[in-house]
Design a protein around this motif. Structure first.
Motif, PDB file in Angstrom:
ATOM      1  N   GLY A  50     -11.420   8.204   8.033  1.00 17.59           N
ATOM      2  CA  GLY A  50      -9.890   8.948   7.961  1.00 17.59           C
ATOM      3  C   GLY A  50      -9.125   9.073   6.804  1.00 17.59           C
ATOM      4  N   PRO A  51      -8.355   9.209   7.191  1.00 15.65           N
ATOM      5  CA  PRO A  51      -6.888   9.110   5.990  1.00 15.65           C
ATOM      6  C   PRO A  51      -6.896   7.747   5.401  1.00 15.65           C
ATOM      7  N   CYS A  52      -6.905   8.126   4.271  1.00 17.59           N
ATOM      8  CA  CYS A  52      -6.776   6.743   2.852  1.00 17.59           C
ATOM      9  C   CYS A  52      -5.950   7.222   1.709  1.00 17.59           C
ATOM     10  N   ARG A  53      -5.389   5.810   1.153  1.00 20.36           N
ATOM     11  CA  ARG A  53      -4.310   6.138  -0.528  1.00 20.36           C
ATOM     12  C   ARG A  53      -5.484   4.575  -1.572  1.00 20.36           C
ATOM     13  N   VAL A  54      -5.327   5.798  -1.925  1.00 20.16           N
ATOM     14  CA  VAL A  54      -6.087   5.716  -3.343  1.00 20.16           C
ATOM     15  C   VAL A  54      -5.081   4.942  -4.417  1.00 20.16           C
ATOM     16  N   ILE A  55      -4.651   3.506  -4.689  1.00 20.19           N
ATOM     17  CA  ILE A  55      -3.675   3.147  -5.624  1.00 20.19           C
ATOM     18  C   ILE A  55      -4.276   3.030  -6.566  1.00 20.19           C
ATOM     19  N   HIS A  56      -3.581   3.112  -8.193  1.00 19.27           N
ATOM     20  CA  HIS A  56      -4.194   2.338  -9.109  1.00 19.27           C
ATOM     21  C   HIS A  56      -3.352   1.299  -9.473  1.00 19.27           C
ATOM     22  N   ALA A  57      -4.163  -0.077 -10.024  1.00 16.43           N
ATOM     23  CA  ALA A  57      -3.770  -1.072 -10.072  1.00 16.43           C
ATOM     24  C   ALA A  57      -4.360  -1.754 -11.128  1.00 16.43           C
ATOM     25  N   ILE A  58      -4.643  -0.579 -12.852  1.00 16.00           N
ATOM     26  CA  ILE A  58      -5.470  -0.475 -13.670  1.00 16.00           C
ATOM     27  C   ILE A  58      -5.395  -1.886 -14.706  1.00 16.00           C
ATOM     28  N   GLY A  59      -6.404  -3.083 -15.347  1.00 16.55           N
ATOM     29  CA  GLY A  59      -5.532  -4.036 -15.626  1.00 16.55           C
ATOM     30  C   GLY A  59      -5.168  -5.487 -15.200  1.00 16.55           C
ATOM     31  N   ARG A  60      -5.174  -5.412 -14.276  1.00 21.24           N
ATOM     32  CA  ARG A  60      -3.884  -6.054 -13.179  1.00 21.24           C
ATOM     33  C   ARG A  60      -4.387  -7.394 -13.200  1.00 21.24           C
ATOM     34  N   GLY A  61      -5.318  -7.307 -13.514  1.00 21.44           N
ATOM     35  CA  GLY A  61      -6.644  -9.011 -12.400  1.00 21.44           C
ATOM     36  C   GLY A  61      -5.479  -9.815 -13.419  1.00 21.44           C
TER      37      GLY A  61
ATOM     38  N   GLN B  76     -15.358 -11.408 -14.379  1.00 20.84           N
ATOM     39  CA  GLN B  76     -14.592 -12.002 -14.592  1.00 20.84           C
ATOM     40  C   GLN B  76     -13.994 -10.753 -13.557  1.00 20.84           C
ATOM     41  N   LEU B  77     -13.865  -9.831 -12.497  1.00 24.05           N
ATOM     42  CA  LEU B  77     -13.672  -8.896 -12.219  1.00 24.05           C
ATOM     43  C   LEU B  77     -12.000  -9.097 -10.980  1.00 24.05           C
ATOM     44  N   ALA B  78     -11.246  -8.241 -10.929  1.00 28.55           N
ATOM     45  CA  ALA B  78     -10.655  -8.915 -10.131  1.00 28.55           C
ATOM     46  C   ALA B  78     -10.770  -8.081  -8.352  1.00 28.55           C
ATOM     47  N   ALA B  79      -9.988  -9.516  -8.366  1.00 28.77           N
ATOM     48  CA  ALA B  79     -10.228  -9.420  -6.445  1.00 28.77           C
ATOM     49  C   ALA B  79      -8.604  -9.506  -6.065  1.00 28.77           C
TER      50      ALA B  79
END
Length: 212
Positions: free
Chosen positions: A77-88, A124-127
């Motif tokens: 179904g409908p979804c939204r992709v949001i960028h939070a690049i390098g914000r971990g 060091q993955l972001a969560a």
């Protein structure tokens, strides 16, 4: 014109990274085409958490549902992709607020990598910050996704964000590849296999351009 598709799943092979201690992908041939055999048949061994996958409640709760028994509705179904690049190391509300509106779809996928490391494990993955999960759920979100191997830090023993989705009855997708996906709204298709006793399932996740 046909609607554009984005394949947001990493390739799966012997070198695919897995959580330390988990079962990697391996394959052997049980039969090969020959004069006495008309087909190739392989056998595979893998953790259901290899590549893009959907966790079941059983993964983080002893009494939780298996992946074969969860409702499929959140996975399509409908979804939204949001960028939070390098914000971990944790995705906070401030990192995604720029893309949150009153018409937020029921599925939210967050991109944290400039280039998702499909060839190596990232300790060091972001969560997700648990408070971010709670606020998304309060806005009606039913599925969250991320381009890392977990919605909790790799060294977490309490799995606070997993426990939040358990209490809030959310579904989750991990190990997405969102490198080529612009911020915006899409149709998500990421159905898990009907594995009736498993704690997770690999998925072939795709995004489809919404009709104009």
């Amino acid at each position: 014109m046909p609607q554009q598709l984005w394949d947001i799943s990493p390739p799966i092979h012997d070198a695919s990274p897995v959580f330390p201690g988990d079962t990697p992908y391996s394959q052997q041939w049980c039969a090969t085409i020959s004069p006495g055999c008309p087909v190739n048949v392989s056998a595979i061994t893998l953790s259901p958490h290899v590549g893009t996958h959907a966790d079941a409640p059983l993964h983080y709760a002893p009494e939780g549902q298996t992946i074969g028994h969860v409702d499929l509705t959140p996975f399509i179904g409908p979804c939204r992709v949001i960028h939070a690049i390098g914000r971990g190391p944790l995705v906070t509300w401030e990192h995604i607020a720029h893309a949150v509106t009153d018409t937020l779809p029921a599925r939210v996928l967050v991109r944290t990598y400039q280039a998702m490391p499909v060839d190596r494990w990232d300790p060091q993955l972001a969560a997700y910050e648990p408070a971010t999960v709670e606020r998304l759920a309060a806005m009606g979100v039913k599925l969250i996704g991320i381009d890392t191997a977990s919605i909790d830090p790799a060294d977490s023993k309490t799995l606070d964000s997993h426990q939040r989705i358990r209490h809030l009855d959310l579904r989750v997708l991990e190990n997405l590849v969102l490198d080529e996906v612009p911020e915006g709204d899409y149709e998500l298709i990421a159905l898990p296999l009907k594995l009736t006793s498993a704690d997770a399932s690999p998925v072939r996740a795709v995004l489809r351009e919404l009709p104009r």
